[in-house]
Design a protein around this motif. Structure first.
Motif, PDB file in Angstrom:
ATOM      1  N   SER A  54     -48.163 -38.483 -11.532  1.00 55.88           N
ATOM      2  CA  SER A  54     -49.511 -38.951 -11.838  1.00 55.88           C
ATOM      3  C   SER A  54     -49.533 -40.397 -12.314  1.00 55.88           C
ATOM      4  CB  SER A  54     -50.155 -38.050 -12.899  1.00 55.88           C
ATOM      5  OG  SER A  54     -49.372 -38.032 -14.093  1.00 55.88           O
ATOM      6  N   SER A 113     -56.455 -33.374 -11.703  1.00 53.56           N
ATOM      7  CA  SER A 113     -55.805 -33.927 -12.888  1.00 53.56           C
ATOM      8  C   SER A 113     -56.295 -33.198 -14.129  1.00 53.56           C
ATOM      9  CB  SER A 113     -56.115 -35.424 -13.008  1.00 53.56           C
ATOM     10  OG  SER A 113     -55.598 -35.955 -14.213  1.00 53.56           O
ATOM     11  N   LYS A 116     -55.939 -34.705 -17.077  1.00 54.60           N
ATOM     12  CA  LYS A 116     -56.173 -35.755 -18.059  1.00 54.60           C
ATOM     13  C   LYS A 116     -57.650 -35.860 -18.390  1.00 54.60           C
ATOM     14  CE  LYS A 116     -52.105 -38.507 -16.863  1.00 54.60           C
ATOM     15  NZ  LYS A 116     -51.584 -39.833 -16.455  1.00 54.60           N
ATOM     16  N   TRP A 167     -57.382 -40.238 -16.172  1.00 52.41           N
ATOM     17  CA  TRP A 167     -56.970 -39.786 -14.851  1.00 52.41           C
ATOM     18  C   TRP A 167     -56.941 -40.941 -13.853  1.00 52.41           C
ATOM     19  CZ3 TRP A 167     -60.651 -40.757 -11.143  1.00 52.41           C
ATOM     20  CH2 TRP A 167     -61.955 -40.969 -11.597  1.00 52.41           C
ATOM     21  N   ARG A 187     -65.446 -38.091 -11.501  1.00 51.59           N
ATOM     22  CA  ARG A 187     -64.288 -37.368 -10.979  1.00 51.59           C
ATOM     23  C   ARG A 187     -64.761 -36.075 -10.345  1.00 51.59           C
ATOM     24  NH1 ARG A 187     -59.578 -35.445 -15.004  1.00 51.59           N
ATOM     25  NH2 ARG A 187     -61.008 -33.741 -15.437  1.00 51.59           N
TER      26      ARG A 187
END
Length: 531
Positions: free
Chosen positions: A242, A492, A494, A499, A526
């Motif tokens: 990532s 993700s 996060k 992210w 996102r």
């Protein structure tokens, strides 16, 4: 007097000259004359003459061609002067040098401290995102920094060439990791040349005109470096990419590259892709250590020779972002750099200040392509979303088409949607948003072409609401009605904006400011992937 071109590296602290020679290399060592006034050792290697590959190729149609041969010689002169060791490379001498022992940005600092900022000739920059973009910018004659169009908050300066204020060292200087100059001084006067270069390295004159290069400062704390290295190795062993990807450290001509090969993998790679490489290791991925990352070699196969040439270590091909104690560090081509708090704060504040899209588009299905996602979401949008994906029209005078957006909402949101995966980059999406917004406002023919597409492809009972969003070419665009909405499909865990990698956020800020200056609103969201 004849001028000699010198390529000079400053070495990190080593005990003896041989410590700077790359492992696996066995050059001949030759001591210097005791009366020369220069302390050091010359290492050289000469390959025997061989038939070039191109001769064998053309022999089929030109059988009378003689057996032409060529040979190469490599030399490294390790000199101890002024309490430091220097390496001067000749021919293919750089291949003999252990680049991990080189003081990074030595030549760049020397050049920037001595070059007249009004007498620049060329600059090499790199822009880091999910994709690494290398540019070499050259001027036909000496000029100043603005001429090169360098974005000081986005571009990283790797190398510079120009004319110094004082030409006693050289009439022209080029600097990256190595310092390249032309000198009329004899080899016996090298200690003086190296002393001038070392003095220039320690100066801070560059801050008058090039202070922006300190947005990224070199990390020299060995304990911190080791901790960051171990963190990356642990993440890759666990399959976590990532914050890390791969890129070529040096610019190579893609037309001459056939493939890549990486030690320990039988896979032939068409491009350097970290996820692909880790997948190729299978269960062996879990054994990755820092020693392995630095020991494995990345080779490029060149079409002209048909052979694999070991170019870099796997470690030197890694681009990584790591946050430790609130400080952001980036690994770029070997060295770790600390991002200045000012730049990091500006970038993070810009990204977190942006609202999410007004419309919630919904999750992406696992394995679903971007076009399929766009079509599905538009079909389920109760007529409030129009899919314009791949509906590309060339604006007036343009050679290539510009896509307005992937999805257009009935309340004026231009949705640009991109899946962030192992092989995709967000930089194109951010650029697309700013370019299409400018074109929508400034190109009358472009808007007329969009209206024609709506009339052609949309049900007549639904056309008017979409035509109302695209003014004819002879009308003024009310920019307050529109929002450029970036949507990233990413799996993700996060939170917040973490992210999105730092360099992606930097790219977002650059294009986002252009969009806001046009009078558009801006958002970023996102899109999660369904499990």
């Amino acid at each position: 007097m004849k001028t000699q071109r010198l390529t000079i590296f400053l070495l990190q602290q080593i005990s003896e000259p041989g410590d700077a020679i790359a492992q696996g290399k066995s050059p001949v060592a030759l001591g210097l004359s005791p009366t020369s006034g220069v302390e050091g050792t010359l290492y050289y290697l000469s390959k025997p003459p061989r038939l070039p590959a191109w001769v064998s190729y053309v022999k089929e149609i030109a059988p009378s061609i003689p057996n032409l041969t060529s040979s190469s010689a490599s030399g490294v002169l390790i000199v101890h002067a002024h309490g430091r060791h220097f390496a001067l490379t000749f021919g293919y001498g750089r291949s003999l040098l252990d680049m991990s022992k080189v003081e990074r940005q030595f030549g760049l600092r020397v050049a920037l401290n001595r070059i007249d900022p009004l007498q620049l000739r060329s600059m090499d920059t790199k822009t880091f995102d999910d994709l690494v973009v290398t540019r070499t910018l050259q001027a036909s004659k000496s000029t100043d920094l603005p001429t090169f169009g360098v974005d000081i908050s986005k571009d990283i300066l790797r190398a510079v060439t120009g004319e110094p204020r004082d030409t006693s060292l050289s009439k022209r200087l080029s600097g990256a990791d190595a310092l390249v100059l032309g000198t009329a001084k004899k080899a016996s006067e090298l200690e003086k040349v190296l002393g001038e270069a070392l003095d220039a390295f320690t100066e801070e004159t560059y801050k008058e005109n090039f202070a922006w290069i300190d947005h990224l400062s070199l990390v020299t704390d060995s304990t911190l470096i080791d901790g960051l290295d171990q963190l990356v190795a642990q993440q890759l062993a666990a399959g976590d990419t990532s914050g890390t990807h791969m890129a070529m450290p040096d610019p190579l001509s893609w037309e001459d590259i056939d493939a890549f090969k990486i030690t320990s993998s039988r896979t032939i790679f068409q491009e350097l892709d970290l996820d692909h490489y880790l997948d190729s290791l299978g269960d062996g991925r879990s054994t990755i250590t820092l020693k392995i990352l630095k020991g494995r070699q990345v080779s490029a196969k060149f079409l002209r020779s048909g052979e694999y040439d070991g170019r870099w270590s796997l470690y030197n091909c890694l681009i990584s972002e790591q946050r430790v104690g609130g400080q952001l560090y980036v690994l770029i081509e070997g060295p770790w750099l600390a991002v200045s708090e000012t730049l990091a704060e500006e970038v993070d504040n810009f990204a977190t200040s942006l609202p999410a899209s007004r419309a919630e588009l919904g999750r992406s299905n696992r394995g679903e392509t971007e076009p399929d996602y766009n079509k599905r979401i538009a079909a389920g949008g109760s007529g409030e979303l129009l899919c314009l994906d791949a509906k590309i029209h060339a604006p007036g005078g343009a050679n290539s088409g510009i896509e307005l957006c992937d999805l257009l909402s009935a309340d004026g949101e231009f949705f640009h949607i991109k899946r962030k995966s192992r092989s995709s980059t967000l930089s194109h999406m951010f650029a697309q948003g700013s370019v299409s917004a400018r074109t929508f406002v400034g190109d009358a023919a472009y808007r007329d072409a969009l209206r024609a597409e709506i009339i052609r492809s949309v049900d007549p009972t639904e056309q008017q609401k979409w035509l109302d969003l695209v003014p004819p070419g002879n009308e003024v665009v009310d920019r307050s009605k529109y929002t450029v909405s970036y949507c990233v499909i990413v799996g993700s865990k996060k939170t917040g904006m973490d992210w999105l990698p730092f360099f992606s956020k930097l790219n977002l800020m650059q294009h986002g400011k252009q969009i806001l200056s046009l009078g558009f609103d801006l958002s970023i969201s996102r899109i999660d992937v369904a499990t």
